[in-house]
Scaffold this motif. Structure first.
Motif, short mmCIF file in Angstrom:
data_model
loop_
_atom_site.label_atom_id
_atom_site.label_comp_id
_atom_site.label_asym_id
_atom_site.label_seq_id
_atom_site.Cartn_x
_atom_site.Cartn_y
_atom_site.Cartn_z
N LEU A 150 26.16 87.74 63.93
CA LEU A 150 27.48 87.19 64.21
C LEU A 150 27.77 87.45 65.69
N VAL A 151 27.75 86.39 66.48
CA VAL A 151 28.00 86.48 67.91
C VAL A 151 29.50 86.25 68.14
N ILE A 152 30.15 87.24 68.72
CA ILE A 152 31.60 87.18 68.94
C ILE A 152 31.88 87.13 70.43
N ASN A 153 32.66 86.18 70.85
CA ASN A 153 33.14 86.13 72.23
C ASN A 153 34.49 86.85 72.28
N SER A 154 34.45 88.15 72.52
CA SER A 154 35.71 88.93 72.52
C SER A 154 36.55 88.63 73.76
N ALA A 155 35.99 87.87 74.72
CA ALA A 155 36.75 87.42 75.89
C ALA A 155 37.23 85.98 75.72
N HIS A 156 37.25 85.50 74.48
CA HIS A 156 37.60 84.11 74.18
C HIS A 156 39.00 83.76 74.68
#
Length: 392
Positions: A150-156
């Protein structure tokens, strides 16, 4: 029921920039020469990989390829990562974005993802559809035969300077993740990857302002679906621990990756630069991991070393046995022997290979209190355990 294994390399927080940049915040500038070899983090690592014949299945990058949205640093760092990955003969390369990779301060343009999207060369994911999902939803599942990431862009949500304080996942992302995982019925190795940390990481004066908003809800959701490991970057402080879950009454190992080449960590916290490799096995739905960590020292390159500013050279995760019970078992195995080979201990009690650093320290202290000394320490791959009382 299938068994799975996976070898992972982790390259995080390069903070690469051009040498002309005013802020000098990395050992890896985009225009530096590769000689002397041991002063160049990439060239030194490649020589190590070739010498020790290291290899990987999967390379994970938790973000901050560049520093302060330096465009040349971003382009060069992605090339550097691909070079390392190819040298390791890796199959899959998966990355996410860090706060420095998003142009929230409008340094290049008024569109925060212009550079990130313009790099091309399969950044941050090879598949076009996966990239589109990551850009639009802030996360994506990358599937392979034996793993799920699960790749999360926490800077989205780093649209501008005001919103670029910390990480965030919103209810839409949580709903998407839950709906996806509800359809899953397999035992593949399941890893979550983000830049920011989902739970508090404020030691060494690192602060609490940049944690992922809704991170606890995210961890509970992942725990309900048997996530095996959460990997993040950002803090430049290599740290391995468990997050204890409330709803599922379980836990998730969380690895904060050390920085590959930033200098801010050595200046402000005394923490070193690291390159990690993880060997993971999953049998009967139980996941175990063994982590090897190399440390970069200017003029000396990458070494397997141990110092107070570093991270355990050898450590692991996945042991579910009580530490007091493990200590008792070891004492029973050693018996009245003056010395005992450590490899024979690990053969009879393999769980000792999968202790996180704080567990290894506790075990060492328990054994020492009973007159048993491990040498070298657990963090440095022991060879023997001595029974001091038997000598007396």
């Amino acid at each position: 029921m299938n068994d799975f294994s996976l070898k992972i390399s982790i390259i995080s927080d390069l903070h690469c920039h051009h040498s002309s940049t005013k802020e000098k915040e990395t050992y890896l500038t985009s225009d530096m020469l590769r000689s002397p070899v041991n002063d160049h983090p990439v060239e030194s690592l490649i020589k190590l990989i070739e010498k020790d014949q290291l290899s990987t299945d999967l390379t994970l990058c938790p973000g901050d390829f560049t520093n302060r949205s330096d465009q040349q640093g971003f382009i060069s760092s992605w090339d550097f990562v691909n070079e390392i990955h190819n040298c390791l003969k890796g199959k899959d390369l998966i990355a996410t974005l860090g706060n420095h990779d998003v142009d929230s301060h409008e340094k290049i343009s008024n569109y925060n993802l212009e550079v990130a999207k313009g790099i091309k060369k399969d950044f941050p994911l090879k598949n076009d559809g996966d990239r589109d999902t990551l850009w639009s939803k802030g996360c994506v599942f990358v599937e392979s035969e034996n793993f799920r990431i699960l790749v999360i862009n926490s800077a989205h949500f780093h649209y501008n300077k005001e919103h670029a304080v910390g990480g965030k996942v919103d209810s839409n992302l949580l709903d998407y993740v839950e709906e996806y995982l509800n359809e899953i019925n397999d035992d593949k190795i399941f890893i979550a990857l983000s830049h920011h940390h989902p739970t508090n990481h404020s030691r060494l004066g690192l602060g609490e302002h940049d944690i992922i908003v809704n991170g606890t809800e995210l961890l509970e959701l992942l725990g309900k679906h048997s996530c095996d490991l959460f990997i993040h970057g950002h803090k430049h402080d290599a740290f391995l621990r468990y997050h204890n879950l409330t709803e599922s009454n379980g836990r998730i190992p969380i690895l904060s990756s050390g920085s590959f080449s930033a200098t801010s960590n050595t200046i402000y916290t005394g923490r070193r630069n690291h390159f990690h490799m993880i060997d993971i096995e999953k049998k009967n739905k139980v996941c175990y991991g063994r982590i090897t960590t190399w440390t970069f020292m200017p003029k000396n390159g990458w070494k397997l070393m141990h110092d107070d500013g570093g991270f355990d050279t050898y450590t692991g995760f996945g042991c579910n046995k009580n530490i007091q019970e493990i200590a008792s078992d070891i004492i029973s195995v050693v018996g009245k022997s003056v010395t005992y080979k450590w490899e024979d201990i690990t053969t009879k009690l393999p769980e000792v290979n999968y202790l996180i650093p704080i567990e290894a320290e506790k075990l060492t202290n328990l054994l020492k209190s009973q007159g048993f000394l491990i040498a070298p320490p657990l963090s440095q791959s022991p060879t023997i355990i001595s029974n001091v009382k038997a000598v007396i």
